[in-house]
Write an enzyme that holds these catalytic residues in place. Structure first.
Site, PDB file in Angstrom:
ATOM      1  N   HIS A  51       0.362  20.055  -7.604  1.00  0.00           N
ATOM      2  CA  HIS A  51      -0.875  20.732  -7.149  1.00  0.00           C
ATOM      3  C   HIS A  51      -0.892  20.535  -5.519  1.00  0.00           C
ATOM      4  O   HIS A  51      -0.694  19.482  -5.185  1.00  0.00           O
ATOM      5  CB  HIS A  51      -2.037  20.149  -7.913  1.00  0.00           C
ATOM      6  CG  HIS A  51      -2.540  18.959  -7.497  1.00  0.00           C
ATOM      7  ND1 HIS A  51      -3.339  18.362  -6.604  1.00  0.00           N
ATOM      8  CD2 HIS A  51      -2.197  17.683  -8.178  1.00  0.00           C
ATOM      9  CE1 HIS A  51      -3.380  17.270  -6.611  1.00  0.00           C
ATOM     10  NE2 HIS A  51      -3.057  16.675  -7.436  1.00  0.00           N
ATOM     11  N   ASP A 103      -1.152  12.744  -2.980  1.00  0.00           N
ATOM     12  CA  ASP A 103      -1.820  13.508  -4.121  1.00  0.00           C
ATOM     13  C   ASP A 103      -2.515  14.833  -3.654  1.00  0.00           C
ATOM     14  O   ASP A 103      -3.571  14.948  -3.223  1.00  0.00           O
ATOM     15  CB  ASP A 103      -2.889  12.881  -4.425  1.00  0.00           C
ATOM     16  CG  ASP A 103      -3.602  12.996  -5.552  1.00  0.00           C
ATOM     17  OD1 ASP A 103      -2.825  13.919  -6.260  1.00  0.00           O
ATOM     18  OD2 ASP A 103      -4.801  12.927  -6.302  1.00  0.00           O
ATOM     19  N   GLU A 115      -6.222  21.309  -9.250  1.00  0.00           N
ATOM     20  CA  GLU A 115      -6.180  20.100 -10.054  1.00  0.00           C
ATOM     21  C   GLU A 115      -6.965  19.048  -9.905  1.00  0.00           C
ATOM     22  O   GLU A 115      -7.590  18.575 -10.961  1.00  0.00           O
ATOM     23  CB  GLU A 115      -4.634  19.420  -9.937  1.00  0.00           C
ATOM     24  CG  GLU A 115      -4.241  18.391 -11.004  1.00  0.00           C
ATOM     25  CD  GLU A 115      -5.098  16.914 -10.691  1.00  0.00           C
ATOM     26  OE1 GLU A 115      -4.695  16.119 -11.503  1.00  0.00           O
ATOM     27  OE2 GLU A 115      -5.341  16.744  -9.494  1.00  0.00           O
ATOM     28  N   GLU A 116      -7.620  18.939  -8.633  1.00  0.00           N
ATOM     29  CA  GLU A 116      -8.537  18.024  -8.478  1.00  0.00           C
ATOM     30  C   GLU A 116     -10.093  18.535  -8.981  1.00  0.00           C
ATOM     31  O   GLU A 116     -10.958  17.548  -9.011  1.00  0.00           O
ATOM     32  CB  GLU A 116      -8.863  17.840  -6.768  1.00  0.00           C
ATOM     33  CG  GLU A 116      -7.488  17.077  -6.247  1.00  0.00           C
ATOM     34  CD  GLU A 116      -7.258  15.782  -6.508  1.00  0.00           C
ATOM     35  OE1 GLU A 116      -8.029  15.255  -7.296  1.00  0.00           O
ATOM     36  OE2 GLU A 116      -6.207  15.386  -6.036  1.00  0.00           O
ATOM     37  N   GLU A 138       2.699  13.654 -10.115  1.00  0.00           N
ATOM     38  CA  GLU A 138       1.379  13.316  -9.640  1.00  0.00           C
ATOM     39  C   GLU A 138       1.460  11.952  -8.678  1.00  0.00           C
ATOM     40  O   GLU A 138       2.481  11.684  -8.391  1.00  0.00           O
ATOM     41  CB  GLU A 138       0.500  13.004 -11.102  1.00  0.00           C
ATOM     42  CG  GLU A 138      -0.611  13.907 -11.335  1.00  0.00           C
ATOM     43  CD  GLU A 138      -1.683  14.275 -10.333  1.00  0.00           C
ATOM     44  OE1 GLU A 138      -1.757  13.388  -9.366  1.00  0.00           O
ATOM     45  OE2 GLU A 138      -2.209  15.312 -10.327  1.00  0.00           O
ATOM     46  N   HIS A 169      -6.952   9.088  -2.162  1.00  0.00           N
ATOM     47  CA  HIS A 169      -8.226  10.069  -2.192  1.00  0.00           C
ATOM     48  C   HIS A 169      -9.037   9.315  -0.967  1.00  0.00           C
ATOM     49  O   HIS A 169     -10.412   9.469  -0.986  1.00  0.00           O
ATOM     50  CB  HIS A 169      -8.980   9.873  -3.386  1.00  0.00           C
ATOM     51  CG  HIS A 169      -8.556  10.862  -4.709  1.00  0.00           C
ATOM     52  ND1 HIS A 169      -9.139  11.174  -5.768  1.00  0.00           N
ATOM     53  CD2 HIS A 169      -7.443  11.387  -4.589  1.00  0.00           C
ATOM     54  CE1 HIS A 169      -8.392  11.732  -6.492  1.00  0.00           C
ATOM     55  NE2 HIS A 169      -7.205  12.225  -5.788  1.00  0.00           N
TER      56      HIS A 169
END
Length: 887
Positions: A188, A200, A234-235, A261, A337
């Site tokens: 993603h 990510d 995706e998030e 991922e 993140h």
């Protein structure tokens, strides 16, 4: 004539004979009589106990050497230095160029121009360039999908998701003649707000672009198609993958998938989920992967829900009924993140190993006969684990079950023979074995309780997470306490309960007790169907073989240096693997403690893990406590380490967070500048306020922030609006049960340039005392809907998901909404069964609008407050509005 001397000798012999007749038979347990003198047993020279000065350092050195081997293995990203990549080889340098360009776009939040336009255009540009240079053996097709859909999921306690006009970029590489079956590779390109999202998941998309480039230049034709899905949402809790697997025409041809991922930044990519069932997929990874790193233990931990995360694997499994392999980078989850997740922090060797592995597995699957007939190979689970990253052992779970039961049976037979070797004393021997068994378990329980008490104390005095930046502090504090408590319990047992027992016998019986514990654990875990039971097999088989090999040496000479060396060599495999596994577990779990919410004391969790590993690692060294003459020095040393570390922790010298540029470990804080309006049944505003709503992501809350921003303190704790769903707060996800402590700083009202529009379209009376309410909503790309039926009413159906409402923890209903560019207004309805009298309405419904990007994202007041936060925080802020209505 009799001589007096002869008479004396005869009398002495007669007395000795009488004494021998009165002597009890030799004892199997080596008990001592009065004065500590040994009674019974074969006559041999007394065996000296193991000196503590030799035993304790040897055990410590042994564990440190094994720990170093495990550490080297984990840090070894590539088995050999990468050769110069040719045009048909995977090139980490080319992949890094893709990565740098994607992250240069900035945060790619769903609905933003960066995600929906810039990132999509860049991907298309690269894909078209690759297609132009492709060989004639392949055909490349590209499609842009913008699906709309809805589904419910039991993640985070359960909620429903709705998406509109989100973006997928899909590429199909297939033979010129076409292909009926396909393997999917998924990444993603979107990111969470305010972060560059390098690991990510931009790095995975960069790897996929380079794999596409490499495969397309190969002159070898594939047997099956490879579909590359660059998903753009995706998030937003797995929305884009759902849109693809349930709506796209190519999805019907997919027989297996690989999902890329991240739960950290770089390092090794771990295979932490496979299947469901379909053991041939694991075999494909075992055969093809060049740098394997896989664990069924990680799979069972992740699928247990302990880690608050999920991946697209779930969507393909649950909604597409497709088996697959889930991989994720797990190293350095401290900056996952956050704004620190930048491309320069991902090592080139990490990219190379990921590319080598995924390219090899995709090529294997795309040329495999089993892919076309996957339904024939679907049954059965598989036990799999890598050996120091060198290779993977994998075998069917049914074979593992047989092996486990046979191993446990052999161990129980061995223990039974030990108990029954003297039939006259079988009951006595059994009692001794169970006493040692009970003492070992008691020592574990006492250790766990004692260390948890320390963890509670540390948490209560406000020193939680002191080890977050300095992991060694947790080992010095909780590890030393655990080891000291274990030794103390056994030392007291040896001194008072086993006062008249032979050291050699005690060492033997406590080894058997540990073997018994592991054998029972092996049988129970196997009966539960846990593939992770293979660990118990290692901890039964190798110690038992070691015991059988060194039994003669130990029986004749005791705890000699030769015995110790042979014993430690025999234990090499289970101990090395356990230390290798412990690194993986702590690498995954320690950073998670910084984002696990305000309700779970992280020190208790980590202390629990450390105690468990201490108990495991000590299980076959407990017998050394009984073999050595004394353990006072070891106990004093461990106690000193514990006390000194506890004093330092209490003093606050170990600050939890770090802003070190090379290795940051920030505290996570979310701030939402919020307008709230509460309406009554007639539509009148009965209450309104505005403020900055603050959530600290860990147990420490805002205690470390208050000295820097004094107005953020416990006097502004957020009160719960009891009559409103989710306490009347604008949650972006239903994580209210994880963050019960939050703060609300009064602030001026915000005026979004694109305010939310909420309309009631109709209210219809339905059969069976039901009412259907229809709504239309227009607003920003991210909105949250909260529903609470009033007493006597029940939410029976709605137009979302599969039509059946799914309640979140606490009984309220949560809907997560997002859209891409130019989405039409959101229409939905809810249907409630109602009582005959409902003067106070039948349902409370609230809608929150979240402004994650653009001119409405941050107010001047929010900007100013964020600037005051210390540099060891990652403070993510946005604006939102909240409106509650009663119908």
């Amino acid at each position: 004539m009799e001589r007096s001397g002869d008479t004396a000798v005869w009398r002495l012999r007669a007395t000795a004979a009488q004494r021998d007749r009165r002597q009890p038979p030799p004892r199997e347990d080596g008990e001592r009589g009065a004065g500590g003198k040994k009674r019974g047993g074969p006559r041999r020279r007394p065996l000296l106990p193991l000196p503590e000065a030799r035993g304790a350092p040897l055990v410590l050195l042994y564990l440190l050497v094994l720990r170093a081997l495990a550490q080297v293995s984990h840090r070894q990203l590539l088995s050999s230095p990468p050769a110069a990549a040719g045009p048909r080889d995977f090139s980490a340098a080319r992949a890094r160029e893709y990565l740098d360009n994607i992250t240069a776009i900035g945060p790619r939040t769903v609905g933003s121009p960066e995600n929906e336009v810039l990132a999509v255009n860049y991907l298309l540009e690269q894909i078209r360039g690759i297609a132009r240079e492709s060989t004639d053996a392949h055909k490349i097709s590209v499609d842009i999908q913008r699906p709309t859909g809805s589904f419910s999921i039991d993640f985070l306690g359960g909620f429903t998701s709705y998406y509109a006009n989100i973006t997928n970029v899909i590429v199909k590489l297939e033979p010129r003649s076409g292909a009926e079956h396909a393997v999917l590779s998924n990444c993603h390109f979107d990111s969470v707000p305010n972060t560059p999202g390098a690991s990510d998941d931009a790095v995975s998309c960069a790897v996929m672009l380079e794999i596409l480039n490499t495969l397309s230049k190969s002159s070898e034709s594939l047997q099956h198609a490879v579909i590359f899905l660059f998903n753009g949402a995706e998030e937003n809790i797995l929305q884009a993958s759902h849109g693809f697997i349930t709506q796209h025409e190519w999805a019907k041809s997919i027989r297996a998938f690989i999902n890329l991922e991240a739960a950290g930044v770089g390092g090794k990519e771990l295979v932490f989920q496979t299947g469901p069932e379909n053991p041939w997929l694991v075999q494909a990874y075992v055969v093809a992967a060049k740098h394997p790193f896989a664990s069924v233990v990680a799979q069972e931990i992740f699928q247990s829900g302990i880690i608050p995360a999920d991946t697209d694997f779930r969507i393909y499994r649950d909604f597409g009924n497709v088996p697959g392999i889930d991989l994720a980078f797990i190293e350095n989850g401290y900056i996952y993140h956050t704004k620190y997740d930048t491309s320069d922090r991902i090592l080139t060797d990490s990219i190379q190993r990921a590319g080598d592995n995924i390219l090899a597995v995709l090529k294997y699957l795309a040329t495999s006969e089993k892919l076309a007939k996957s339904f024939e190979y679907r049954h059965g689970n598989v036990v799999f684990f890598d050996i120091l990253g060198l290779f993977v052992l994998a075998y069917p779970a049914r074979i593992g079950t047989i092996m486990n039961y046979i191993t446990a049976a052999i161990a129980f037979i061995y223990l039974s023979k030990k108990v029954l070797q003297s039939k006259t004393r079988a009951i006595h021997n059994l009692k001794k074995l169970f006493t040692a068994f009970g003492l070992t378990l008691t020592s574990w329980v006492c250790t766990l309780v004692a260390v948890l008490i320390v963890a509670v104390f540390v948490s209560v005095i406000g020193r939680a997470l002191s080890w977050y930046t300095h992991f060694y502090v947790s080992v010095s504090l909780y590890g030393s306490a655990a080891a000291a408590k274990l030794i103390l319990v056994h030392m007291l047992a040896k001194k008072f309960f086993y006062k008249n027992m032979n050291e050699q016998y005690l060492g033997d019986i406590f080894f058997d007790a540990s073997l018994m514990i592991w054998s029972i654990a092996l049988a129970v875990m196997t009966q539960m169907g846990l593939c992770s039971a293979f660990i118990c097999t290692l901890w039964v088989a190798f110690p038992l073989l070691t015991k059988l090999m060194i039994h003669k040496e130990f029986h004749q000479k005791g705890a000699t240096m030769k015995f110790i060396v042979m014993y430690m060599l025999g234990m090499f495999v289970p101990y090395l693997y356990m230390l290798y596994l412990s690194w993986t577990v702590f690498e995954m779990f320690t950073p998670v403690m910084g984002r696990s919410g305000s309700e779970i004391p992280p020190d208790m969790v980590l202390a629990g893990f450390i105690v468990v590993f201490t108990m495991i690692l000590s299980s076959y060294f407990v017998n050394f406590i009984y073999l050595v003459k004394s353990t006072k020095t070891t106990l004093v040393t461990l106690t000193t380490v514990f006390v000194v570390t506890l004093i330092l922790v209490c003093s606050g010298i170990f600050f939890p967070y770090s802003s070190d540029a090379a290795n940051p470990k920030p505290k996570r804080v979310f701030l939402q500048h919020t307008n709230r309006r509460f309406h009554d049944l007639d539509g009148n505003v009965v209450k309104s306020d505005a403020g900055i709503w603050i959530n600290g992501f860990d147990y420490n809350g805002i205690s470390h922030i208050t000295p820097h921003v004094p107005e953020i303190n416990d006097t502004i704790r957020t009160p719960c609006e009891e009559q409103a769903p989710f306490c009347g707060l604008p949650w972006i996800l239903p994580v209210h049960f994880m963050f019960r402590k939050n703060w609300y700083l009064p602030a001026p009202e915000i005026l979004p340039r694109s305010p939310i529009q909420f309309k009631v379209l109709s209210k219809e009376l339905m059969p069976l005392n039901s009412v259907r309410l229809s709504f239309e909503v227009s607003g920003p790309s991210h909105m949250s809907l909260y529903v609470r039926p009033h007493e006597g009413s029940a939410l029976s159906s709605w137009s979302l998901g599969d039509g059946t409402p799914v309640a979140s923890i606490g009984g309220d209903y949560f809907v997560f909404y997002s859209h891409g560019l130019q989405a039409a207004p959101w229409h939905f309805w809810v249907e409630l069964t109602t009582p005959e009298k409902h003067s106070d309405g039948i349902v409370s419904l609230a809608i929150a609008a979240h402004y994650f990007f653009g001119e409405d994202q941050k107010s001047p007041q929010l900007y100013a407050l964020l600037e005051r936060f210390p540099n060891w925080t990652f403070s993510s802020g946005w604006s939102c509005t909240y409106d509650l209505f009663v119908f």
